[in-house]
Every structure is written in C-alpha cells, then in structure tokens.
Motif scaffolding. Structure first.
Motif, PDB file in Angstrom:
ATOM      1  N   TYR A 154      34.400   4.415  25.047  1.00  0.00           N
ATOM      2  CA  TYR A 154      33.119   4.463  24.307  1.00  0.00           C
ATOM      3  C   TYR A 154      33.418   3.537  22.813  1.00  0.00           C
ATOM      4  O   TYR A 154      32.514   2.734  22.609  1.00  0.00           O
ATOM      5  CB  TYR A 154      32.754   6.040  23.779  1.00  0.00           C
ATOM      6  CG  TYR A 154      31.965   5.993  22.456  1.00  0.00           C
ATOM      7  CD1 TYR A 154      30.483   6.172  22.662  1.00  0.00           C
ATOM      8  CD2 TYR A 154      32.421   6.397  21.373  1.00  0.00           C
ATOM      9  CE1 TYR A 154      29.616   6.060  21.592  1.00  0.00           C
ATOM     10  CE2 TYR A 154      31.604   6.578  20.321  1.00  0.00           C
ATOM     11  CZ  TYR A 154      30.232   6.602  20.429  1.00  0.00           C
ATOM     12  OH  TYR A 154      29.347   6.284  19.219  1.00  0.00           O
ATOM     13  N   THR A 176      19.073  -1.519  31.932  1.00  0.00           N
ATOM     14  CA  THR A 176      20.644  -1.621  31.768  1.00  0.00           C
ATOM     15  C   THR A 176      21.186  -0.371  32.544  1.00  0.00           C
ATOM     16  O   THR A 176      20.729   0.753  31.968  1.00  0.00           O
ATOM     17  CB  THR A 176      21.060  -2.046  30.454  1.00  0.00           C
ATOM     18  OG1 THR A 176      20.428  -3.312  30.136  1.00  0.00           O
ATOM     19  CG2 THR A 176      22.453  -1.945  30.314  1.00  0.00           C
ATOM     20  N   LEU A 178      24.267   1.662  32.263  1.00  0.00           N
ATOM     21  CA  LEU A 178      25.258   2.142  31.144  1.00  0.00           C
ATOM     22  C   LEU A 178      26.284   2.961  31.874  1.00  0.00           C
ATOM     23  O   LEU A 178      26.432   4.095  32.501  1.00  0.00           O
ATOM     24  CB  LEU A 178      25.066   3.105  30.144  1.00  0.00           C
ATOM     25  CG  LEU A 178      23.889   2.407  29.129  1.00  0.00           C
ATOM     26  CD1 LEU A 178      23.658   3.251  28.043  1.00  0.00           C
ATOM     27  CD2 LEU A 178      24.474   1.121  28.524  1.00  0.00           C
ATOM     28  N   ASN A 225      17.357   2.116  29.410  1.00  0.00           N
ATOM     29  CA  ASN A 225      18.878   2.499  29.978  1.00  0.00           C
ATOM     30  C   ASN A 225      18.983   3.578  30.558  1.00  0.00           C
ATOM     31  O   ASN A 225      18.421   4.542  30.223  1.00  0.00           O
ATOM     32  CB  ASN A 225      19.729   2.360  28.690  1.00  0.00           C
ATOM     33  CG  ASN A 225      19.783   1.243  27.670  1.00  0.00           C
ATOM     34  OD1 ASN A 225      19.552   0.098  28.296  1.00  0.00           O
ATOM     35  ND2 ASN A 225      20.048   1.179  26.396  1.00  0.00           N
ATOM     36  N   LEU A 227      21.953   6.130  32.616  1.00  0.00           N
ATOM     37  CA  LEU A 227      23.319   6.447  32.568  1.00  0.00           C
ATOM     38  C   LEU A 227      23.997   6.645  34.034  1.00  0.00           C
ATOM     39  O   LEU A 227      23.257   7.299  34.834  1.00  0.00           O
ATOM     40  CB  LEU A 227      23.605   7.813  31.768  1.00  0.00           C
ATOM     41  CG  LEU A 227      23.495   7.734  30.349  1.00  0.00           C
ATOM     42  CD1 LEU A 227      21.924   7.419  29.905  1.00  0.00           C
ATOM     43  CD2 LEU A 227      23.750   9.228  29.553  1.00  0.00           C
ATOM     44  N   ILE A 238      29.078   8.684  27.761  1.00  0.00           N
ATOM     45  CA  ILE A 238      28.306   7.789  28.131  1.00  0.00           C
ATOM     46  C   ILE A 238      26.746   7.885  27.625  1.00  0.00           C
ATOM     47  O   ILE A 238      25.901   7.136  26.905  1.00  0.00           O
ATOM     48  CB  ILE A 238      28.139   7.486  29.472  1.00  0.00           C
ATOM     49  CG1 ILE A 238      29.488   6.810  30.492  1.00  0.00           C
ATOM     50  CG2 ILE A 238      26.887   6.446  29.929  1.00  0.00           C
ATOM     51  CD1 ILE A 238      29.881   5.521  29.757  1.00  0.00           C
ATOM     52  N   ARG A 239      26.579   9.330  27.458  1.00  0.00           N
ATOM     53  CA  ARG A 239      25.392   9.675  26.687  1.00  0.00           C
ATOM     54  C   ARG A 239      25.455   9.141  25.211  1.00  0.00           C
ATOM     55  O   ARG A 239      24.365   8.913  24.710  1.00  0.00           O
ATOM     56  CB  ARG A 239      24.828  11.074  26.914  1.00  0.00           C
ATOM     57  CG  ARG A 239      23.499  11.649  26.481  1.00  0.00           C
ATOM     58  CD  ARG A 239      23.435  13.005  26.230  1.00  0.00           C
ATOM     59  NE  ARG A 239      22.226  13.534  26.064  1.00  0.00           N
ATOM     60  CZ  ARG A 239      21.740  13.273  24.617  1.00  0.00           C
ATOM     61  NH1 ARG A 239      22.473  12.884  23.759  1.00  0.00           N
ATOM     62  NH2 ARG A 239      20.382  13.572  24.456  1.00  0.00           N
ATOM     63  N   ALA A 242      24.612   5.761  25.009  1.00  0.00           N
ATOM     64  CA  ALA A 242      23.140   5.442  25.071  1.00  0.00           C
ATOM     65  C   ALA A 242      22.385   5.792  23.907  1.00  0.00           C
ATOM     66  O   ALA A 242      21.619   5.079  23.485  1.00  0.00           O
ATOM     67  CB  ALA A 242      22.450   6.345  26.180  1.00  0.00           C
ATOM     68  N   GLU A 246      20.560   3.226  21.617  1.00  0.00           N
ATOM     69  CA  GLU A 246      19.060   3.374  21.052  1.00  0.00           C
ATOM     70  C   GLU A 246      18.757   3.345  19.491  1.00  0.00           C
ATOM     71  O   GLU A 246      17.707   2.762  19.400  1.00  0.00           O
ATOM     72  CB  GLU A 246      18.550   4.797  21.577  1.00  0.00           C
ATOM     73  CG  GLU A 246      16.989   4.990  21.351  1.00  0.00           C
ATOM     74  CD  GLU A 246      16.668   6.433  21.907  1.00  0.00           C
ATOM     75  OE1 GLU A 246      15.441   6.483  22.380  1.00  0.00           O
ATOM     76  OE2 GLU A 246      17.606   7.273  21.904  1.00  0.00           O
ATOM     77  N   THR A 251      16.260   0.880  22.400  1.00  0.00           N
ATOM     78  CA  THR A 251      16.046   0.765  23.958  1.00  0.00           C
ATOM     79  C   THR A 251      16.226   2.560  24.262  1.00  0.00           C
ATOM     80  O   THR A 251      17.163   3.161  23.920  1.00  0.00           O
ATOM     81  CB  THR A 251      16.994  -0.006  24.656  1.00  0.00           C
ATOM     82  OG1 THR A 251      17.028  -1.191  24.320  1.00  0.00           O
ATOM     83  CG2 THR A 251      16.691   0.378  26.148  1.00  0.00           C
ATOM     84  N   PHE A 253      16.445   5.853  26.792  1.00  0.00           N
ATOM     85  CA  PHE A 253      17.324   5.987  27.868  1.00  0.00           C
ATOM     86  C   PHE A 253      16.840   7.266  28.760  1.00  0.00           C
ATOM     87  O   PHE A 253      16.440   8.282  28.211  1.00  0.00           O
ATOM     88  CB  PHE A 253      18.853   6.382  27.576  1.00  0.00           C
ATOM     89  CG  PHE A 253      19.076   7.457  26.600  1.00  0.00           C
ATOM     90  CD1 PHE A 253      19.706   8.480  27.075  1.00  0.00           C
ATOM     91  CD2 PHE A 253      19.186   7.308  25.366  1.00  0.00           C
ATOM     92  CE1 PHE A 253      19.933   9.570  26.550  1.00  0.00           C
ATOM     93  CE2 PHE A 253      19.401   8.415  24.409  1.00  0.00           C
ATOM     94  CZ  PHE A 253      19.683   9.510  24.937  1.00  0.00           C
ATOM     95  N   ASP A 255      18.002  10.460  30.420  1.00  0.00           N
ATOM     96  CA  ASP A 255      19.048  11.300  30.184  1.00  0.00           C
ATOM     97  C   ASP A 255      18.861  12.327  31.320  1.00  0.00           C
ATOM     98  O   ASP A 255      17.925  13.472  31.021  1.00  0.00           O
ATOM     99  CB  ASP A 255      18.852  11.916  28.868  1.00  0.00           C
ATOM    100  CG  ASP A 255      20.093  12.860  28.527  1.00  0.00           C
ATOM    101  OD1 ASP A 255      21.369  12.552  29.374  1.00  0.00           O
ATOM    102  OD2 ASP A 255      20.126  13.704  27.664  1.00  0.00           O
TER     103      ASP A 255
END
Length: 431
Positions: A154, A176, A178, A225, A227, A238-239, A242, A246, A251, A253, A255
């Motif tokens: 990360y 994208t 992630l 984006n 995940l 990963i969240r 994101a 953002e 951008t 995502f 979730d």
C-alpha cells in the motif's frame, strides 16, 4: 551518519515482512528498480515468493515471458553496518544501480535491520534524487517491524501515485483494476474483464504492480476503479488505496466483495449496474451468466451427482470462505458427508469455525482424530491442505476464491476430472 528515530511498534495485524510487498507493488513496471536495504539473505523472501508464483503460472498455463521487469538489488548490510550504520552502504548501492540500470525511478524497501539501527532511508533517498536527477522513493515500512506485506504494498503504491499520477481528463467507460490477482493475463483478471464488457467498460490499466509510467497516466483518467485484492486483510489495504486515489484524482471506486460463486456474481453484477445506472445491462448479464452456468452444471452432474465428499478445513475462517465451496457442491448435487477440522487449527480457531459453519450447512463437524473412517469412505476430499494419504482423491481448495462463473466452472471441471479417476487411484488436483 544519517539516523532517524522511529516509534516502538506494539501492535500489528500480521507477521509477514513488508519488503516483498514493496517489490510486488512495482515488480512489473518498466524502468523501475527495487533496492532492499537489507542483508543479502533478506532477498530470499521475495525470491521464494517469485519462484512460487512462477511455478503456479506455468502450471496454469498463464506464464508470460518477461513478466518481471523490476530488478531486485540488495544493499548487502553486514555486521559492521549493524553497529556503525548502513547509510553509506545504501548510497553506494544507489550509485551502482543508477549507473548500471539507468532506471526511470528507484524504490527502496527498508529491512528490520535498517529500521533497528536507525538508518534514515528517506533522507538518503532525497539526497540521491538530487544527485542522480531521477525519482528515488523510500517506503516508510521496515521489514517485520511494522505493517507487514500489505502495508509495504500500500505505502509503495501511494508513494508512486503521489509522484507520478496527475489529474487527467476522464475517459468514459474506462476502468483501472486495483490490486493483484496474477496480472492482466490471469484467469481471474480475464474473467473480470469479461464481466465488465456487459456494461461496455474497458480495463485500460492495472495498478500498481503492472503499470508502467505511461499506464499511470491512464489511471487518473479512469472513470472507475475496481478492487481486485485477495483475502479480507489485503482487500482492506486495497480499499485504503482506492480511497487515497479518489482523494488524489477524484476517481470513484466500486466497493463490493468480489464476484465469487453464483450468488456473489449475481450480487456483484446487480450492484455494479445500480452504481452505473445501467440496470438493464445488469439483468442481461445475469441472465446470460445463469444460462451458461446451468448448461455447464447439467453436464457436470452426470459425473458428480450424489458423489460422497468430505470437506477438510485447516485454514482459519479469516483465510477461508466456506460459502462458495458449499455452493459449488450444491450446484453439482454433490453429497457432503462431513466437515473435518485439521489439528493444526488452534482451539479458538476451531470454535470460530464451528460457530460459523451452521450458517452454511448442518452437516456434522468432526475433528481430524475422529475422521479417519469418514475420509476413507469418501469418494472425494475437498481440502485446504494436502493430506498424508496417497489413496485419497484430494481436491486442493484455492486460497483465493476464483472470480465469476468462469472460475466457478473451472473448479467443477477439475472436480469432475478427479471423480473420473479409478477408485483405487488417489492423488491431488489443485483448484
């Protein structure tokens, strides 16, 4: 001597090393070089990880030559540096890397040895950047001392994003991905792209591990984006990535838990359709996937229907998702005769599983010491660990649940192949 002070870490969420996470975050980025500021032996952690991934990709026929692009270099700290400091050793290593590889940028992963002796990696990186006029990025983690693998991944991803990702005009219907599920050519990523096509979405970047500097410019231009991290712990990191992207580029995502199993896939498609305001596309996708699933399951039932299967669990609940496995058995009308908990689980881990499993099945839960007769009479054994019995036909449950209907059907097909082996022929098939 450049020194830094660091807080004492009294709590962390795992026991792995952050350094492989740093390398994995840029392992496939053209022009990157990773330096482990560590004893030479520390590099074996990542070397073994890379070797294991290589064998898995070869076995699954997903290997792509030249996939690993970022050289991994060790500064080779020794006993002398642990007493007098290793900052000069790191400077010499950076100088050698800059001259030999002519990198576009350098990422430095600090070891626990460097963290304990107090080498100020960030200061060394800043001075090297001025000297060689290339970006030199230092991860804030130090080996086993804090943060573990996912933190290294990360923090490196965020540092790379802050350095190279700038605001771009949004490209409609671009995505994208992630995280890391084996790279763009893996079965999971290919399945994710297939599902996204129902909504007219195109994957144009994989961040961070598979993004060149040019790719990183596209990351900021994505309209969404998505995940694709692994287990619950990595998904949380990963969240966090994101959220950071953002805040940086605006951008949004998606979730939502991964599309795992049939129920997970339908929920994922419906929620993505709601987010995109394309409910009709979601309904069409669900109908098409259902038809595909039913046709394949109908064929598999000819071999698997009413087969007797034992489910053997040796992973704690936090690393094992029983729902999709039991859904797989139900779809193929496979008879589950028992759930067996391996003796490697602690008493607390066994109790957590005992409390969770009734939400999925009412089949008896046995300890390993009670299950010899049950395992011998089962036609198939679905297991999280290889069992020391060559007569059992074992199906090794993948650590990461497969994505989408395609992943679901791959597991069914392998179970079918295993069931077709002669009754006296055991062995193991990997899911």
């Amino acid at each position: 001597m450049v020194k830094s002070k660091r807080p004492v870490v009294s709590l962390k969420s795992g026991c792995s090393c952050s350094m492989p996470g740093v390398w994995r975050a840029v392992a496939h980025s053209d022009g990157a070089v990773v330096i482990f500021h560590s004893p030479k032996a520390c590099a074996h952690i990542t070397q073994e990880m890379g070797l294991g991934i290589h064998y898995r990709l070869v076995a699954r026929q997903e290997f792509v030559p030249g996939r690993y692009r970022a050289p991994l270099i060790s500064s080779e700290l020794n006993d002398e540096h642990s007493i007098f400091g290793g900052a000069e050793q790191l400077r010499a290593c950076i100088r050698s890397v800059a001259g030999r590889y002519r990198p576009s940028y350098i990422v430095i992963a600090s070891s626990c040895v460097a963290g304990i002796i107090g080498d100020d990696i960030a200061e060394v990186a800043a001075l090297a950047e001025q000297e060689f006029t290339i970006p030199v990025i230092a991860s804030p983690c130090s080996g086993y001392l804090d943060g573990e693998y996912h933190a290294g991944y990360y923090h490196t991803a965020m540092a790379v994003a802050e350095r190279f990702i700038t605001t771009q005009p949004t490209l409609p219907d671009t995505v994208t991905l992630l995280g890391d599920r084996g790279g763009p050519d893996s079965e999971d990523c290919q399945e994710m792209e297939r599902l996204l096509h129902y909504f007219g979405l195109e994957v144009h970047a994989h961040f961070p591990g598979y993004a060149s500097l040019n790719d990183m410019r596209r990351v900021a231009a994505s309209s969404l984006n998505i995940l694709i991290g692994g287990r619950a712990q990595s998904y949380a990191w990963i969240r966090r990535l994101a959220v950071g992207l953002e805040a940086r580029s605006g951008t949004p995502f998606f979730d939502r838990d991964h599309p795992v199993g049939w129920l997970g896939t339908t929920a994922w498609l419906a929620e993505l359709g709601a987010l995109l305001a394309r409910p009709q596309a979601a309904r069409q996708a669900i109908a098409a996937e259902q038809q595909r699933l039913q046709a394949a399951v109908f064929e598999s039932r000819r071999t698997l229907r009413l087969a007797r299967v034992a489910l053997v669990i040796g992973r704690p609940l936090q690393y094992f998702e029983p729902g999709w496995v039991l859904e797989l058995l139900a779809q193929a009308e496979i008879e589950l005769v028992a759930v067996v908990l391996l003796q490697g689980l602690t008493g607390q881990q066994q109790e957590v599983l005992r409390q969770a499993l009734p939400a999925y099945t009412q089949i008896p839960v046995l300890l390993q010491s009670q299950a010899d007769a049950t395992l011998r009479t089962a036609e198939l054994v679905m297991t999280t660990h290889e069992l020391d019995d060559e007569n059992l036909r074992q199906f090794f449950i993948p650590v990461l649940p497969p994505i989408g209907v395609s992943g679901f059907l791959r597991q069914l097909q392998k179970l079918e192949r295993l069931a077709q082996r002669p009754a006296l022929r055991g062995g193991i098939l990997y899911g």
